[in-house]
Design a protein around this motif. Structure first.
Motif, PDB file in Angstrom:
ATOM      1  N   ARG A  86      48.045  36.321  48.545  1.00  0.00           N
ATOM      2  CA  ARG A  86      49.503  35.827  48.338  1.00  0.00           C
ATOM      3  C   ARG A  86      49.491  34.127  48.657  1.00  0.00           C
ATOM      4  O   ARG A  86      50.453  34.836  48.446  1.00  0.00           O
ATOM      5  CB  ARG A  86      49.566  36.887  50.310  1.00  0.00           C
ATOM      6  CG  ARG A  86      50.665  36.750  51.377  1.00  0.00           C
ATOM      7  CD  ARG A  86      50.704  37.871  51.905  1.00  0.00           C
ATOM      8  NE  ARG A  86      51.893  37.350  52.728  1.00  0.00           N
ATOM      9  CZ  ARG A  86      53.408  38.238  52.597  1.00  0.00           C
ATOM     10  NH1 ARG A  86      53.811  39.020  51.444  1.00  0.00           N
ATOM     11  NH2 ARG A  86      53.950  37.932  53.005  1.00  0.00           N
ATOM     12  N   GLY A 120      48.699  40.284  54.058  1.00  0.00           N
ATOM     13  CA  GLY A 120      49.405  41.025  52.553  1.00  0.00           C
ATOM     14  C   GLY A 120      49.346  42.979  52.553  1.00  0.00           C
ATOM     15  O   GLY A 120      49.469  43.435  51.220  1.00  0.00           O
ATOM     16  N   GLU A 121      48.737  43.474  53.591  1.00  0.00           N
ATOM     17  CA  GLU A 121      48.588  44.801  53.953  1.00  0.00           C
ATOM     18  C   GLU A 121      49.548  45.099  55.056  1.00  0.00           C
ATOM     19  O   GLU A 121      49.306  46.042  55.986  1.00  0.00           O
ATOM     20  CB  GLU A 121      47.566  45.503  53.963  1.00  0.00           C
ATOM     21  CG  GLU A 121      46.061  45.211  52.483  1.00  0.00           C
ATOM     22  CD  GLU A 121      44.953  45.911  52.313  1.00  0.00           C
ATOM     23  OE1 GLU A 121      44.784  46.038  53.680  1.00  0.00           O
ATOM     24  OE2 GLU A 121      45.056  45.631  51.468  1.00  0.00           O
ATOM     25  N   ALA A 152      54.185  32.980  53.345  1.00  0.00           N
ATOM     26  CA  ALA A 152      52.571  33.235  52.840  1.00  0.00           C
ATOM     27  C   ALA A 152      51.997  33.874  54.009  1.00  0.00           C
ATOM     28  O   ALA A 152      50.780  33.280  54.921  1.00  0.00           O
ATOM     29  CB  ALA A 152      52.213  32.319  51.888  1.00  0.00           C
ATOM     30  N   ASP A 205      50.089  33.158  45.298  1.00  0.00           N
ATOM     31  CA  ASP A 205      51.360  33.972  44.615  1.00  0.00           C
ATOM     32  C   ASP A 205      53.067  33.243  44.809  1.00  0.00           C
ATOM     33  O   ASP A 205      53.038  32.688  44.289  1.00  0.00           O
ATOM     34  CB  ASP A 205      51.759  34.998  45.219  1.00  0.00           C
ATOM     35  CG  ASP A 205      51.275  36.298  44.545  1.00  0.00           C
ATOM     36  OD1 ASP A 205      50.352  36.056  42.994  1.00  0.00           O
ATOM     37  OD2 ASP A 205      51.298  37.356  45.107  1.00  0.00           O
ATOM     38  N   SER A 251      41.096  39.663  47.981  1.00  0.00           N
ATOM     39  CA  SER A 251      41.983  40.548  48.280  1.00  0.00           C
ATOM     40  C   SER A 251      41.801  41.577  48.966  1.00  0.00           C
ATOM     41  O   SER A 251      42.198  42.009  50.273  1.00  0.00           O
ATOM     42  CB  SER A 251      42.314  41.175  46.636  1.00  0.00           C
ATOM     43  OG  SER A 251      41.692  41.668  46.678  1.00  0.00           O
ATOM     44  N   THR A 294      45.180  36.692  56.983  1.00  0.00           N
ATOM     45  CA  THR A 294      45.788  35.148  56.089  1.00  0.00           C
ATOM     46  C   THR A 294      45.251  36.439  54.820  1.00  0.00           C
ATOM     47  O   THR A 294      44.557  36.374  55.137  1.00  0.00           O
ATOM     48  CB  THR A 294      45.772  33.779  55.411  1.00  0.00           C
ATOM     49  OG1 THR A 294      44.165  33.939  55.999  1.00  0.00           O
ATOM     50  CG2 THR A 294      46.730  33.635  57.375  1.00  0.00           C
ATOM     51  N   SER A 295      45.731  35.510  53.701  1.00  0.00           N
ATOM     52  CA  SER A 295      45.533  36.938  52.301  1.00  0.00           C
ATOM     53  C   SER A 295      45.489  35.642  51.792  1.00  0.00           C
ATOM     54  O   SER A 295      46.578  34.888  50.591  1.00  0.00           O
ATOM     55  CB  SER A 295      46.121  37.675  51.742  1.00  0.00           C
ATOM     56  OG  SER A 295      46.482  37.907  50.584  1.00  0.00           O
ATOM     57  N   SER A 308      53.494  36.960  59.660  1.00  0.00           N
ATOM     58  CA  SER A 308      54.330  37.231  58.332  1.00  0.00           C
ATOM     59  C   SER A 308      55.576  36.514  58.933  1.00  0.00           C
ATOM     60  O   SER A 308      56.394  36.550  58.254  1.00  0.00           O
ATOM     61  CB  SER A 308      54.747  38.141  57.268  1.00  0.00           C
ATOM     62  OG  SER A 308      54.839  39.838  58.224  1.00  0.00           O
TER      63      SER A 308
END
Lengths: 129, 238
Positions: free
Chosen positions: A47, A37-38, A33, A50, B75, A43-44, A11
Protein backbone atom coordinates in the motif's frame (compact mmCIF):
# COMPACT_ATOMS: atom_id res chain seq x y z
CA UNK A 1 7.41 18.73 -7.04
CA UNK A 2 8.27 16.74 -3.93
CA UNK A 3 5.54 14.24 -3.05
CA UNK A 4 4.49 13.31 0.48
CA UNK A 5 3.17 10.00 1.80
CA UNK A 6 1.52 9.72 5.22
CA UNK A 7 1.72 6.24 6.79
CA UNK A 8 -0.41 5.42 9.81
CA UNK A 9 -1.75 2.22 11.38
CA UNK A 10 -5.23 3.67 10.81
CA UNK A 11 -6.45 4.54 7.32
CA UNK A 12 -8.72 7.19 8.86
CA UNK A 13 -5.80 8.77 10.71
CA UNK A 14 -3.69 8.86 7.53
CA UNK A 15 -6.53 10.43 5.55
CA UNK A 16 -7.26 12.95 8.30
CA UNK A 17 -3.63 14.02 8.57
CA UNK A 18 -3.52 14.52 4.79
CA UNK A 19 -6.68 16.69 5.01
CA UNK A 20 -5.17 18.89 7.71
CA UNK A 21 -1.87 19.23 5.83
CA UNK A 22 -3.55 19.92 2.47
CA UNK A 23 -5.65 22.70 4.00
CA UNK A 24 -2.45 24.51 5.01
CA UNK A 25 -0.50 23.76 1.87
CA UNK A 26 -2.59 24.13 -1.24
CA UNK A 27 -1.00 22.46 -4.23
CA UNK A 28 1.16 19.98 -2.29
CA UNK A 29 0.98 16.39 -3.49
CA UNK A 30 0.14 14.31 -0.44
CA UNK A 31 -1.17 10.75 -0.33
CA UNK A 32 -2.42 8.68 2.63
CA UNK A 33 -1.25 5.07 3.08
CA UNK A 34 -2.94 3.90 6.24
CA UNK A 35 -4.18 0.56 7.53
CA UNK A 36 -3.16 -2.99 6.73
CA UNK A 37 -4.67 -2.95 3.23
CA UNK A 38 -7.51 -5.26 4.30
CA UNK A 39 -9.58 -2.86 6.35
CA UNK A 40 -7.77 -3.45 9.66
CA UNK A 41 -5.31 -1.60 11.85
CA UNK A 42 -1.73 -2.00 10.66
CA UNK A 43 0.60 -0.95 7.88
CA UNK A 44 1.21 -2.51 4.49
CA UNK A 45 4.34 -2.28 2.35
CA UNK A 46 2.45 -2.75 -0.97
CA UNK A 47 0.00 0.00 0.00
CA UNK A 48 2.87 2.38 0.84
CA UNK A 49 4.62 1.38 -2.39
CA UNK A 50 1.49 2.34 -4.38
CA UNK A 51 1.33 5.71 -2.64
CA UNK A 52 5.02 6.39 -3.37
CA UNK A 53 4.50 5.60 -7.06
CA UNK A 54 1.36 7.78 -7.12
CA UNK A 55 3.02 10.96 -5.79
CA UNK A 56 6.41 10.48 -7.46
CA UNK A 57 6.90 12.78 -10.44
CA UNK A 58 10.69 12.36 -10.53
CA UNK A 59 11.64 15.06 -7.99
CA UNK A 60 11.52 12.84 -4.90
CA UNK A 61 9.22 11.65 -2.13
CA UNK A 62 9.21 12.17 1.65
CA UNK A 63 7.38 9.71 3.91
CA UNK A 64 5.92 10.48 7.35
CA UNK A 65 5.28 7.48 9.63
CA UNK A 66 3.57 6.82 12.95
CA UNK A 67 4.77 3.82 15.03
CA UNK A 68 6.75 0.59 14.95
CA UNK A 69 5.99 -1.46 11.87
CA UNK A 70 5.18 1.71 9.90
CA UNK A 71 8.92 2.35 9.70
CA UNK A 72 9.78 -1.20 8.61
CA UNK A 73 7.01 -1.33 6.01
CA UNK A 74 7.99 2.10 4.68
CA UNK A 75 11.63 0.96 4.31
CA UNK A 76 10.51 -2.18 2.51
CA UNK A 77 8.16 -0.16 0.26
CA UNK A 78 11.08 2.09 -0.73
CA UNK A 79 13.10 -0.99 -1.73
CA UNK A 80 10.20 -2.37 -3.76
CA UNK A 81 9.07 0.89 -5.41
CA UNK A 82 9.85 1.28 -9.09
CA UNK A 83 11.37 4.74 -9.04
CA UNK A 84 14.67 6.46 -9.71
CA UNK A 85 13.80 9.32 -7.35
CA UNK A 86 15.07 9.84 -3.82
CA UNK A 87 12.54 8.48 -1.34
CA UNK A 88 13.27 9.31 2.30
CA UNK A 89 11.55 8.69 5.65
CA UNK A 90 11.44 11.81 7.84
CA UNK A 91 12.12 11.19 11.53
CA UNK A 92 9.30 13.42 12.70
CA UNK A 93 5.94 13.38 14.49
CA UNK A 94 3.47 12.25 11.85
CA UNK A 95 0.91 15.07 11.99
CA UNK A 96 3.14 18.08 12.64
CA UNK A 97 5.79 16.69 10.30
CA UNK A 98 3.26 16.19 7.50
CA UNK A 99 1.97 19.71 7.92
CA UNK A 100 5.43 21.29 7.93
CA UNK A 101 6.59 19.07 5.08
CA UNK A 102 3.54 19.87 2.95
CA UNK A 103 4.01 23.62 3.43
CA UNK A 104 7.63 23.30 2.31
CA UNK A 105 6.76 20.95 -0.57
CA UNK A 106 4.29 23.48 -2.00
CA UNK A 107 7.28 25.79 -2.54
CA UNK A 108 8.55 25.14 -6.06
CA UNK A 109 12.18 25.40 -4.89
CA UNK A 110 11.76 22.63 -2.32
CA UNK A 111 14.07 19.60 -2.38
CA UNK A 112 13.84 16.25 -0.61
CA UNK A 113 16.40 17.54 1.88
CA UNK A 114 14.52 20.77 2.60
CA UNK A 115 11.20 18.94 3.06
CA UNK A 116 12.80 16.40 5.43
CA UNK A 117 14.46 19.23 7.35
CA UNK A 118 11.21 21.17 7.78
CA UNK A 119 9.32 18.01 8.76
CA UNK A 120 11.99 17.15 11.32
CA UNK A 121 11.84 20.68 12.79
CA UNK A 122 8.52 19.52 14.22
CA UNK A 123 10.41 17.30 16.68
CA UNK A 124 11.22 20.40 18.69
CA UNK A 125 7.68 21.74 19.03
CA UNK A 126 6.26 22.26 22.50
CA UNK A 127 2.51 22.55 22.77
CA UNK A 128 2.22 24.01 26.23
CA UNK A 129 4.64 26.77 27.31
CA UNK B 1 19.77 -32.65 -5.17
CA UNK B 2 18.54 -32.29 -8.73
CA UNK B 3 16.63 -29.15 -9.77
CA UNK B 4 13.43 -31.16 -9.62
CA UNK B 5 14.18 -32.42 -6.09
CA UNK B 6 15.08 -28.91 -4.91
CA UNK B 7 11.77 -27.58 -6.19
CA UNK B 8 9.91 -30.47 -4.56
CA UNK B 9 11.74 -29.84 -1.25
CA UNK B 10 10.96 -26.10 -1.21
CA UNK B 11 7.30 -26.71 -2.05
CA UNK B 12 7.06 -29.39 0.66
CA UNK B 13 8.70 -27.03 3.16
CA UNK B 14 6.27 -24.17 2.53
CA UNK B 15 3.29 -26.57 2.71
CA UNK B 16 4.55 -27.96 6.02
CA UNK B 17 5.17 -24.48 7.44
CA UNK B 18 1.69 -23.32 6.36
CA UNK B 19 0.05 -26.36 7.98
CA UNK B 20 2.11 -25.91 11.16
CA UNK B 21 1.13 -22.24 11.44
CA UNK B 22 -2.54 -23.17 11.09
CA UNK B 23 -2.09 -25.82 13.81
CA UNK B 24 -0.25 -23.40 16.10
CA UNK B 25 -2.45 -20.38 15.39
CA UNK B 26 -4.13 -20.25 18.79
CA UNK B 27 -0.90 -21.17 20.61
CA UNK B 28 0.97 -18.24 18.98
CA UNK B 29 -1.97 -15.92 19.55
CA UNK B 30 -2.02 -16.86 23.26
CA UNK B 31 1.69 -16.06 23.53
CA UNK B 32 1.18 -12.76 21.69
CA UNK B 33 -1.86 -11.75 23.74
CA UNK B 34 0.30 -11.90 26.89
CA UNK B 35 2.89 -9.37 25.64
CA UNK B 36 1.76 -8.10 22.22
CA UNK B 37 -1.31 -7.37 20.16
CA UNK B 38 -2.60 -10.95 19.87
CA UNK B 39 -2.36 -11.17 16.10
CA UNK B 40 0.82 -13.22 15.52
CA UNK B 41 -0.89 -16.60 15.08
CA UNK B 42 -3.58 -15.30 12.74
CA UNK B 43 -1.10 -13.19 10.74
CA UNK B 44 1.38 -15.99 10.14
CA UNK B 45 -1.29 -18.60 9.45
CA UNK B 46 -2.90 -16.32 6.86
CA UNK B 47 0.42 -15.34 5.32
CA UNK B 48 2.04 -18.75 5.02
CA UNK B 49 -1.18 -20.32 3.74
CA UNK B 50 -1.39 -17.64 1.03
CA UNK B 51 2.31 -18.18 0.24
CA UNK B 52 1.86 -21.95 -0.12
CA UNK B 53 -1.11 -21.37 -2.43
CA UNK B 54 0.81 -18.79 -4.47
CA UNK B 55 3.58 -21.25 -5.39
CA UNK B 56 1.57 -24.49 -5.53
CA UNK B 57 2.59 -26.54 -8.56
CA UNK B 58 5.22 -23.96 -9.57
CA UNK B 59 7.75 -24.93 -12.25
CA UNK B 60 10.04 -21.98 -11.46
CA UNK B 61 13.61 -22.20 -10.18
CA UNK B 62 13.90 -22.43 -6.40
CA UNK B 63 15.11 -18.84 -5.95
CA UNK B 64 12.02 -17.59 -7.81
CA UNK B 65 9.74 -19.77 -5.69
CA UNK B 66 11.37 -18.57 -2.46
CA UNK B 67 11.15 -14.95 -3.63
CA UNK B 68 7.45 -15.36 -4.38
CA UNK B 69 6.91 -16.79 -0.90
CA UNK B 70 8.55 -13.65 0.54
CA UNK B 71 6.56 -11.26 -1.63
CA UNK B 72 3.29 -13.01 -0.72
CA UNK B 73 4.12 -12.82 2.99
CA UNK B 74 4.84 -9.09 2.65
CA UNK B 75 1.39 -8.46 1.20
CA UNK B 76 -0.55 -10.86 3.42
CA UNK B 77 1.05 -10.61 6.87
CA UNK B 78 0.21 -7.46 8.81
CA UNK B 79 2.37 -5.58 11.27
CA UNK B 80 6.10 -6.00 11.63
CA UNK B 81 6.05 -9.69 10.69
CA UNK B 82 5.45 -8.87 7.00
CA UNK B 83 8.75 -7.04 6.56
CA UNK B 84 10.65 -9.21 9.05
CA UNK B 85 9.67 -12.65 7.72
CA UNK B 86 8.60 -11.82 4.15
CA UNK B 87 11.06 -9.03 3.43
CA UNK B 88 13.97 -11.08 4.75
CA UNK B 89 12.97 -14.16 2.72
CA UNK B 90 12.56 -12.02 -0.40
CA UNK B 91 15.98 -10.45 0.07
CA UNK B 92 17.76 -13.71 1.01
CA UNK B 93 16.30 -15.53 -2.03
CA UNK B 94 19.07 -13.93 -4.12
CA UNK B 95 21.60 -16.28 -2.50
CA UNK B 96 19.92 -19.19 -4.31
CA UNK B 97 19.85 -17.59 -7.75
CA UNK B 98 23.02 -19.04 -9.22
CA UNK B 99 23.54 -22.49 -7.78
CA UNK B 100 20.11 -23.31 -6.37
CA UNK B 101 19.99 -25.07 -3.02
CA UNK B 102 23.33 -26.49 -1.84
CA UNK B 103 25.04 -26.76 1.56
CA UNK B 104 26.94 -23.53 0.79
CA UNK B 105 23.97 -21.55 -0.52
CA UNK B 106 21.81 -22.69 2.40
CA UNK B 107 24.38 -21.15 4.78
CA UNK B 108 24.43 -17.97 2.68
CA UNK B 109 20.62 -17.89 2.75
CA UNK B 110 20.52 -18.30 6.53
CA UNK B 111 23.12 -15.57 7.05
CA UNK B 112 21.41 -13.17 4.63
CA UNK B 113 18.07 -13.78 6.35
CA UNK B 114 19.54 -13.11 9.81
CA UNK B 115 21.34 -10.00 8.60
CA UNK B 116 18.17 -8.56 7.08
CA UNK B 117 16.18 -9.26 10.26
CA UNK B 118 18.87 -7.53 12.34
CA UNK B 119 19.04 -4.52 9.99
CA UNK B 120 15.33 -4.09 9.64
CA UNK B 121 14.23 -4.74 13.19
CA UNK B 122 17.16 -3.23 15.06
CA UNK B 123 16.96 -5.99 17.69
CA UNK B 124 20.00 -7.80 19.09
CA UNK B 125 20.42 -10.99 21.08
CA UNK B 126 18.74 -10.37 24.42
CA UNK B 127 16.02 -8.06 23.09
CA UNK B 128 13.45 -10.86 23.55
CA UNK B 129 12.66 -11.28 19.86
CA UNK B 130 13.00 -13.80 17.04
CA UNK B 131 16.69 -12.84 16.94
CA UNK B 132 17.22 -14.82 20.16
CA UNK B 133 16.20 -18.05 18.38
CA UNK B 134 17.58 -17.16 14.96
CA UNK B 135 21.12 -16.08 15.88
CA UNK B 136 22.22 -19.25 17.71
CA UNK B 137 20.50 -21.34 15.04
CA UNK B 138 22.30 -19.66 12.13
CA UNK B 139 25.66 -19.70 13.91
CA UNK B 140 25.29 -23.36 14.86
CA UNK B 141 24.24 -24.32 11.34
CA UNK B 142 27.20 -22.57 9.73
CA UNK B 143 29.73 -23.91 12.23
CA UNK B 144 28.39 -27.46 12.03
CA UNK B 145 28.88 -27.55 8.26
CA UNK B 146 31.98 -25.42 7.79
CA UNK B 147 34.01 -26.42 10.83
CA UNK B 148 32.62 -29.79 11.91
CA UNK B 149 31.89 -30.91 8.34
CA UNK B 150 28.59 -32.45 9.34
CA UNK B 151 25.90 -33.23 6.73
CA UNK B 152 23.47 -30.28 6.27
CA UNK B 153 20.53 -32.18 7.79
CA UNK B 154 22.59 -32.90 10.92
CA UNK B 155 23.66 -29.26 11.05
CA UNK B 156 20.01 -28.24 10.74
CA UNK B 157 19.04 -30.58 13.59
CA UNK B 158 21.69 -28.91 15.75
CA UNK B 159 20.40 -25.50 14.65
CA UNK B 160 16.86 -26.47 15.72
CA UNK B 161 18.21 -27.55 19.12
CA UNK B 162 20.00 -24.18 19.38
CA UNK B 163 16.79 -22.34 18.46
CA UNK B 164 14.91 -24.26 21.19
CA UNK B 165 17.38 -22.96 23.75
CA UNK B 166 16.98 -19.47 22.27
CA UNK B 167 13.21 -19.64 22.70
CA UNK B 168 13.64 -20.70 26.34
CA UNK B 169 16.10 -17.80 26.81
CA UNK B 170 13.38 -15.29 25.81
CA UNK B 171 11.21 -16.25 28.81
CA UNK B 172 13.13 -14.71 31.72
CA UNK B 173 14.35 -11.54 29.96
CA UNK B 174 12.81 -8.11 29.46
CA UNK B 175 11.56 -7.04 26.00
CA UNK B 176 13.44 -4.20 24.29
CA UNK B 177 11.66 -4.17 20.91
CA UNK B 178 8.14 -4.18 19.55
CA UNK B 179 4.88 -3.92 21.43
CA UNK B 180 6.18 -6.06 24.29
CA UNK B 181 8.74 -3.36 25.15
CA UNK B 182 5.89 -1.06 26.22
CA UNK B 183 5.17 -3.53 29.04
CA UNK B 184 8.65 -3.06 30.51
CA UNK B 185 9.29 -5.44 33.40
CA UNK B 186 5.88 -7.07 32.97
CA UNK B 187 7.21 -8.74 29.80
CA UNK B 188 9.53 -10.88 31.95
CA UNK B 189 8.26 -14.43 32.37
CA UNK B 190 6.60 -14.67 28.96
CA UNK B 191 7.90 -16.59 25.94
CA UNK B 192 8.41 -14.48 22.82
CA UNK B 193 5.96 -15.36 20.02
CA UNK B 194 8.36 -14.40 17.21
CA UNK B 195 11.14 -16.62 18.56
CA UNK B 196 8.56 -19.40 18.93
CA UNK B 197 7.26 -19.16 15.35
CA UNK B 198 10.86 -19.02 14.10
CA UNK B 199 11.51 -22.34 15.89
CA UNK B 200 8.34 -23.85 14.35
CA UNK B 201 9.49 -22.82 10.85
CA UNK B 202 12.91 -24.37 11.45
CA UNK B 203 11.38 -27.61 12.74
CA UNK B 204 9.38 -27.91 9.52
CA UNK B 205 12.49 -27.19 7.42
CA UNK B 206 14.25 -30.00 9.31
CA UNK B 207 11.35 -32.42 8.81
CA UNK B 208 11.50 -31.62 5.08
CA UNK B 209 15.30 -31.97 4.90
CA UNK B 210 15.04 -35.41 6.56
CA UNK B 211 12.94 -36.60 3.62
CA UNK B 212 15.41 -35.44 1.00
CA UNK B 213 18.87 -35.88 2.52
CA UNK B 214 20.60 -38.30 4.85
CA UNK B 215 22.38 -37.80 8.14
CA UNK B 216 22.06 -38.16 11.90
CA UNK B 217 19.39 -35.85 13.34
CA UNK B 218 19.30 -36.93 16.98
CA UNK B 219 21.91 -34.38 18.01
CA UNK B 220 22.53 -31.77 20.67
CA UNK B 221 23.46 -28.21 19.73
CA UNK B 222 25.83 -27.98 22.67
CA UNK B 223 27.75 -31.16 21.90
CA UNK B 224 30.87 -30.47 19.83
CA UNK B 225 31.51 -33.03 17.13
CA UNK B 226 35.11 -33.13 18.24
CA UNK B 227 35.16 -32.86 22.03
CA UNK B 228 37.04 -29.89 23.42
CA UNK B 229 39.94 -30.54 25.75
CA UNK B 230 38.66 -31.66 29.14
CA UNK B 231 39.24 -28.68 31.47
CA UNK B 232 40.06 -31.13 34.30
CA UNK B 233 42.74 -32.81 32.25
CA UNK B 234 46.10 -31.27 33.15
CA UNK B 235 47.75 -32.97 30.21
CA UNK B 236 49.90 -35.18 32.43
CA UNK B 237 50.39 -38.89 31.82
CA UNK B 238 49.71 -40.13 35.29
Amino acid sequence: MIGLVVVSHSSKAAEGICEIAAQMAGGATIEPAGGDGEGGIGTSAPRIQDAIETVDDGDGVVILVDLGSAVMNAELAIEMAETESDVVIADAPVLEGALNGAVEASNTKATVESVVEKAEDAREYHKVN
Amino acid sequence: MSDEEQREAVLMAIDRVATRMQDEKSHLTDLDSAIGDADHGANLARGFTAAAEAVEGSEDDVDEIVKKIGVTLISKVGGASGPLYGGSIMSASQTLSEEGLTAETSIAFAEAYLEKVLDRGGARVGSKTMVDALTPAVHTYKKSIEVDELPPVTALAKAVAAAERGVAFTVPIRAEKGRASFLGWRSVGHQDPGATSTLFIMQELLATAEKFTEGETDVDALAPSEPDVDPDDDGGDE
